[in-house]
Design an enzyme around this catalytic site. Structure first.
Site, short mmCIF file in Angstrom:
data_model
loop_
_atom_site.label_atom_id
_atom_site.label_comp_id
_atom_site.label_asym_id
_atom_site.label_seq_id
_atom_site.Cartn_x
_atom_site.Cartn_y
_atom_site.Cartn_z
N CYS A 137 4.34 4.44 2.38
CA CYS A 137 4.78 5.18 1.09
C CYS A 137 3.55 6.04 0.71
O CYS A 137 3.52 7.10 0.00
CB CYS A 137 5.23 4.37 0.35
SG CYS A 137 4.44 2.80 -0.19
N HIS A 319 5.09 -0.03 -4.26
CA HIS A 319 5.49 1.09 -3.66
C HIS A 319 5.30 2.25 -4.31
O HIS A 319 5.23 2.23 -5.73
CB HIS A 319 7.26 0.93 -3.40
CG HIS A 319 7.94 2.17 -2.93
ND1 HIS A 319 7.90 2.26 -1.50
CD2 HIS A 319 8.50 3.00 -3.38
CE1 HIS A 319 8.66 3.29 -1.12
NE2 HIS A 319 8.92 4.15 -1.96
#
Length: 469
Positions: A137, A319
């Site tokens: 990510c 994330h």
């Protein structure tokens, strides 16, 4: 090993005279102790034991250095004089030995590719990178910003890209940056930052070590990883802040980072001072109650800090997401590979901490659940109807911010109160929609909350009419 030479004197006699140099002839003439008819099986076994040593050094030394190896590797020197069979065996052993340690790496790039989704962005077809559950990510979030800024472009209709290609594009962007200041000291500092960023670049494919501070949405402990964001001019935000209206939590957390706070909790728990134990428990309670790593106070500060139209990276729950601000509202870029074919699902609203959100297209118009049929009000409606839906949604958000605070909420700010009222309205809407069965989909969470507030306000009235009848 050298006793193989007498076995085939005729076929390679002339070749041996050419291939064997004086220094090799010395080695070949040493083993007089071997019988002429030595057991071939023992010779092959010895060759099998010696060949891995030679092949292990092949990747590092190459075959050019094969003529002058150490004495233990000279056994493979007479190979050309024994026709082609030993060379074939050696090549086979080399390939097998190289495959064993490299097989995990060889399989990794085959799976290390990501699908490209093309979206209309400000009048131009623009690629964005989607990811699976375990995708890199940080790399994808930064790369998508570069794509949306048109600093990096892909060939039209490209459907797949690898992480190596993404890192190559990112490296080109870093190397193309030039310092704004021309003083020698600043240029040296800039070059050091570029070197640090290039060193950290491979980590983007596996994950970055980011340590948040609970004092501000852009406060992070500075690490070499942060230099990538600084050089590219990409803001890095988080929303994990302590509510200033909780003085105990503010005192317990202070200006510590997450790692420092965890160490403090462990130390306070084992302290004999009751005050320290209490402070440690308060800090631990803060981490437990804010496990989502986003607080309403943090969301308010994040909305205020982000600039209109700015593309940034939002960090939450380990994330990294691409974030932007449009007309005062925050949106996260939808990069889930499950929405690869959903052209109307591009952005996801970020307006509460519980995960309820609504999906929007590339123009930030509300989109409906992909699983809905055209008869249920979803699908692609007329532009006038879509504009009316968007207008109702924005009016509802404005009305929520203008409503007077109910009892017991006088301590909340206007924006926090609006978020709380909106959350209550979403919960009422979800309860009203619980009756009809809906097919599960990865977007069901956002679709349930994606209806405009104007529609949701009408449902209690319709239900009350039914009760009266």
């Amino acid at each position: 090993m050298e006793h193989h030479q007498p076995e085939h004197p005729a076929p390679g006699e002339t070749r041996t005279a050419e291939a064997v140099s004086p220094e090799n002839h010395k080695v070949l003439s040493e083993p007089k102790e071997h019988p002429q008819d030595k057991d071939a099986k023992e010779a092959d076994g010895a060759a099998g034991e010696q060949e891995p040593v030679d092949q292990a050094s092949l990747p590092a030394q190459g075959q050019d250095n094969f003529e002058s190896p150490p004495p233990d590797a000279s056994s493979s020197q007479p190979g050309p004089a024994r026709e082609t069979r030993p060379e074939t065996e050696t090549a086979g052993a080399c390939s097998r030995l190289q495959e064993l340690p490299q097989s995990p790496r060889a399989r990794q790039p085959e799976l290390d590719f990501y699908c490209v989704k093309w979206i209309p962005w400000k009048g131009e077809q623009t690629p964005i990178i989607t990811q699976s559950a375990n995708g890199p990510c940080p790399l994808i979030a930064i790369a998508n910003i570069l794509f949306l800024q048109w600093k990096v472009k892909l060939p039209p209709q490209k459907e797949v890209i690898t992480s190596d290609e993404l890192m190559a594009h990112l490296g080109d962007c870093l190397l193309s940056i030039k310092p704004q200041e021309k003083s020698e000291g600043l240029q040296l500092n800039f070059q050091q930052n570029v070197d640090d960023a290039m060193t950290v670049l491979p980590k983007l494919a596996t994950g970055l070590d980011v340590n948040v501070r609970f004092t501000g949405v852009s406060d992070f402990e500075y690490t070499p990883e942060c230099s990538v964001f600084d050089l590219l001019g990409i803001p890095l935000y988080h929303g994990w802040l302590v509510d200033p209206q909780s003085p105990e939590a503010v005192s317990a957390v202070g200006k510590l980072s997450y790692n420092q706070l965890v160490e403090k909790i462990i130390t306070c728990k084992h302290s004999s001072d009751t005050n320290l134990v209490t402070e440690g428990l308060i800090a631990e309670q803060f981490l437990e109650t804010t496990a989502a790593q986003l607080t309403y106070h943090g969301l308010c500060e994040l909305t205020a800090a982000a600039k209109e139209g700015e593309l940034s990276v939002f960090f939450r729950n380990n994330h990294f997401s691409t974030m932007t601000k449009h007309k005062g509202h925050l949106y996260l870029l939808v990069t889930d590979q499950g929405f690869l074919q959903e052209e109307q699902v591009v952005w996801e609203s970020l307006h509460n901490v519980d995960g309820d959100s609504c999906f929007c297209d590339s123009d930030f118009h509300l989109s409906h659940s992909p699983g809905k049929g055209p008869g249920t009000g979803g699908g692609s409606g007329s532009p006038e109807k879509q504009r009316q839906v968007d207008q109702d949604y924005l009016i509802a958000l404005s009305l929520q911010q203008q409503q007077p605070p109910p009892q017991g909420t006088s301590g909340l700010s206007d924006l926090e109160l609006a978020q709380q009222l909106q959350q209550e309205e979403y919960q009422q809407h979800q309860a009203a929609q619980a009756a009809p069965a809906r097919a599960p989909s990865p977007q069901g969470r956002g679709a349930a909350s994606g209806r405009p507030a104007a529609e949701r306000r009408q449902r209690p009235k319709q239900e009350s009419d039914c009760v009266l009848l």
